[in-house]
Design an enzyme around this catalytic site. Structure first.
Site, PDB file in Angstrom:
ATOM      1  N   ARG A 178       2.658  10.759  -5.530  1.00 28.92           N
ATOM      2  CA  ARG A 178       2.396  11.657  -6.667  1.00 28.92           C
ATOM      3  C   ARG A 178       1.168  11.228  -7.453  1.00 28.92           C
ATOM      4  O   ARG A 178       0.943  11.686  -8.562  1.00 28.92           O
ATOM      5  CB  ARG A 178       3.606  11.711  -7.589  1.00 28.92           C
ATOM      6  CG  ARG A 178       4.052  10.357  -8.133  1.00 28.92           C
ATOM      7  CD  ARG A 178       5.146  10.534  -9.135  1.00 28.92           C
ATOM      8  NE  ARG A 178       5.729   9.267  -9.547  1.00 28.92           N
ATOM      9  CZ  ARG A 178       6.655   9.155 -10.482  1.00 28.92           C
ATOM     10  NH1 ARG A 178       7.068  10.228 -11.120  1.00 28.92           N
ATOM     11  NH2 ARG A 178       7.153   7.981 -10.803  1.00 28.92           N
ATOM     12  N   ASP A 210       8.948  15.639  -5.553  1.00 30.15           N
ATOM     13  CA  ASP A 210       8.146  16.793  -5.987  1.00 30.15           C
ATOM     14  C   ASP A 210       6.730  16.421  -6.405  1.00 30.15           C
ATOM     15  O   ASP A 210       5.930  17.294  -6.743  1.00 30.15           O
ATOM     16  CB  ASP A 210       8.852  17.542  -7.118  1.00 30.15           C
ATOM     17  CG  ASP A 210       9.127  16.661  -8.335  1.00 30.15           C
ATOM     18  OD1 ASP A 210       8.528  15.569  -8.452  1.00 30.15           O
ATOM     19  OD2 ASP A 210       9.967  17.065  -9.175  1.00 30.15           O
ATOM     20  N   GLY A 211       6.407  15.117  -6.421  1.00 28.35           N
ATOM     21  CA  GLY A 211       5.054  14.692  -6.776  1.00 28.35           C
ATOM     22  C   GLY A 211       4.740  14.758  -8.256  1.00 28.35           C
ATOM     23  O   GLY A 211       3.581  14.624  -8.646  1.00 28.35           O
ATOM     24  N   ARG A 268      -4.792   6.980 -14.608  1.00 23.66           N
ATOM     25  CA  ARG A 268      -4.878   5.536 -14.442  1.00 23.66           C
ATOM     26  C   ARG A 268      -6.290   5.144 -13.997  1.00 23.66           C
ATOM     27  O   ARG A 268      -6.969   5.899 -13.295  1.00 23.66           O
ATOM     28  CB  ARG A 268      -3.855   5.048 -13.414  1.00 23.66           C
ATOM     29  CG  ARG A 268      -2.441   5.491 -13.757  1.00 23.66           C
ATOM     30  CD  ARG A 268      -1.404   4.675 -13.026  1.00 23.66           C
ATOM     31  NE  ARG A 268      -1.479   4.811 -11.576  1.00 23.66           N
ATOM     32  CZ  ARG A 268      -0.632   4.189 -10.747  1.00 23.66           C
ATOM     33  NH1 ARG A 268       0.300   3.407 -11.221  1.00 23.66           N
ATOM     34  NH2 ARG A 268      -0.728   4.372  -9.438  1.00 23.66           N
ATOM     35  N   ASP A 325      -6.063 -33.845  16.668  1.00 26.64           N
ATOM     36  CA  ASP A 325      -7.476 -33.572  16.983  1.00 26.64           C
ATOM     37  C   ASP A 325      -8.379 -33.708  15.771  1.00 26.64           C
ATOM     38  O   ASP A 325      -9.573 -33.446  15.840  1.00 26.64           O
ATOM     39  CB  ASP A 325      -7.628 -32.181  17.597  1.00 26.64           C
ATOM     40  CG  ASP A 325      -7.162 -31.072  16.647  1.00 26.64           C
ATOM     41  OD1 ASP A 325      -6.714 -31.391  15.519  1.00 26.64           O
ATOM     42  OD2 ASP A 325      -7.249 -29.886  17.037  1.00 26.64           O
TER      43      ASP A 325
END
Length: 556
Positions: A178, A210-211, A268, A325
């Site tokens: 969403r 529904d986003g 955002r 090693d």
């Protein structure tokens, strides 16, 4: 894990704050990619102003002065679309729920139902990051742009594909269900900032949802984002919050009793919304998509951490494996290793932070970008780095001359036993005087307001601790006033408590956005005294512990 904001009881450790804050943000590239990297307040007449008042006024004046140098309208924002330009896209651009393969994103436009959207609040400091003129927020069409009802000139919206874990279990493809990113803004400092609308409608990653988003969760996200930033905790920022004018159906308590609530959208802002899951989803799909992990890593380094490309060999980043090693791992020779000393937000409890890093290093190993020795070293460095920072933070919070493990552990034990409020206690602790001659019966007087309802035995325990603490302070050679100033600079007086958010939400749902804006101004200066705002530092009232206030999910 919740979609982007899950309210839990957890401690967030930061250079400026150590306190129980009930939220958790999903990591973004600003916080994680290192592992791959003020509307005016009313001011009294000059003659009545204190030095603190004048300092605040000067700060705001300077900010406005700087703002005026690069004021841009919405049409003049400098867009750049490196993510879309340089990374593979989904060949489809519809929002039908589906698995998106071999792609980092899907081009999709905002589609939330909107009717007479209204601006609830905006952040001036975030507007400054974008060089955006404050007058733009007064435009009658501003809510239309930031509700997604009208396309913003220059934007190329898309939803990102990523995977991840939920409640510790691999959930496969998640993606922006969403949230729709509008694109990247380059400001006058050549900083890259992405704008994203949360609650803007369905995408291929919405699954059965529904986003959309509701006002109560959006108010929390908007305020929490800005509050965390001003406390010194890296997270996403928030430019503005608008209502959509439409109702959204939500079952708040998941008890089969849904109701309609006001819809809203938060814009955002982050330097990148890439996260661990952006890499994990491709590594999880086998050899065919492993190349995308390298593509993403190269993209992240190029645009967000270009200094990694030209690092010189450093003894601090090289270590012997201890094998027969006598092999040596030099992290500076591998630009994909997790670099010690770089700050990224592990946010939650230490073990969860380490677990997250383990998931990420596993992804990089699968794509052959780092080997097992480098992965192990990175995780070992995490514990060391965490404890180093923790010791520095706690030493500053207590105003101590040096770290004192026994003293700090005893304090935390006392606080846990008596359920002492972290924020108010550490703020009040700066009133203690480094005078070893204070009579025992007077030692607790400065802490009377935060040590509530403790009996004789507990008073003795606190008195004993204070005597040791004062003795330690007396060896520092720092004056009480100087120490108080220093401690008040790292121990906030104001934090965004859940009940404060709820009060603002209750008012906002009636169309009164005043409390949202008052809280926004409050959290922009959490370490200042802010005369007249003392009520916001009070302990939560009894009603604050009811369901829906103290424990919440972000999936609204």
């Amino acid at each position: 894990m919740g979609r982007a904001l899950l309210l839990t009881h957890t401690h967030l450790f930061s250079p400026k704050s150590l306190f129980p804050l009930s939220l958790r943000h999903r990591p973004t590239a600003t916080a994680t990619a290192t592992a791959t990297k003020r509307i005016f307040h009313f001011c009294p007449p000059l003659a009545c102003r204190s030095m603190d008042d004048q300092s605040s006024i000067d700060s705001v004046t300077q900010r406005l002065s700087n703002h005026n140098l690069h004021r841009l309208s919405l049409q003049d924002l400098k867009w750049d679309h490196s993510f879309v330009r340089e990374l593979p896209a989904d060949p489809r651009s519809d929002s039908f729920p589906r698995e998106v393969l071999h792609a980092c994103y899907t081009k999709v436009s905002p589609s939330a139902p909107v009717e007479d959207p209204q601006l609830v609040a905006f952040s001036q400091p975030v507007a400054d990051l974008l060089d955006l003129d404050y007058k733009e927020f007064e435009r009658p069409d501003f809510p239309l742009f930031f509700s997604g009802a009208s396309p913003l000139v220059g934007a190329l919206p898309y939803a990102q594909c990523y995977g991840g874990h939920q409640f510790g279990m691999w959930a496969g493809q998640l993606g922006d269900g969403r949230a729709i990113t509008l694109g990247e803004i380059l400001n006058s400092k050549s900083e890259r900032w992405e704008l994203q609308l949360k609650g803007a409608g369905k995408t291929p990653y919405s699954r059965f949802a529904d986003g959309l988003a509701v006002l109560r969760s959006s108010v929390r996200e908007f305020l929490c984002s800005e509050a965390m930033h001003h406390l010194g905790i890296p997270t996403t920022r928030a430019l503005c919050l608008v209502t959509t004018g439409k109702l959204v159906t939500r079952d708040m308590f998941y008890d089969g009793n849904p109701k309609e609530e006001p819809g809203a959208i938060v814009c955002r802002v982050a330097q990148s919304f890439l996260r661990f899951g952006s890499y994990q989803i491709h590594a999880s799909r086998g050899e065919e998509d492993l190349g995308l992990v390298r593509v993403l890593a190269d993209y992240t380094i190029k645009h967000h951490f270009p200094h990694i490309e030209n690092m010189s060999k450093s003894e601090g980043l090289s270590f012997s494996t201890g094998d027969e090693d006598h092999s040596v791992v030099d992290l500076t020779s591998n630009k994909y290793a997790d670099l010690p000393g770089r700050r990224y937000c592990f946010a939650n409890q230490p073990d969860i932070g380490l677990w997250n890093i383990a998931q990420f290093t596993t992804t990089l190993q699968a794509a052959h970008l780092i080997d097992e020795k480098e992965a192990n070293y990175a995780m070992e460095r995490y514990g060391t780095r965490f404890m180093d920072d923790y010791q520095v933070i706690m030493t500053k919070k207590l105003g101590l001359p040096k770290y004192n493990k026994q003293l700090i552990n005893k304090l935390l034990t006392n606080m846990a036993v008596d359920k002492v409020d972290y924020t108010n206690f550490f703020r009040t602790l700066s009133n203690i005087k480094a005078d070893t001659n204070i009579p025992d019966e007077e030692l607790l007087v400065p802490l009377k307001s935060v040590l509530l309802d403790i009996g004789k035995e507990r008073k003795e325990a606190w008195t004993s601790w204070l005597k040791t603490y004062i003795h330690e302070l007396s060896t520092s050679g720092i004056s009480d006033d100087e120490r108080k100033t220093s401690m008040d600079g790292v121990n906030p007086k104001y934090i965004l408590r859940n009940y404060l958010c709820q009060t603002a939400i209750d008012a906002a749902e009636t169309g009164d956005f005043g409390e949202v804006n008052r809280l926004l101004k409050l959290v922009e200066r959490p370490f200042d005294e802010q005369p007249g705002m003392e009520k916001y530092a009070r302990l939560p009232p009894a009603w604050a512990y009811r369901p829906g206030v103290c424990m919440l999910s972000c999936s609204s």
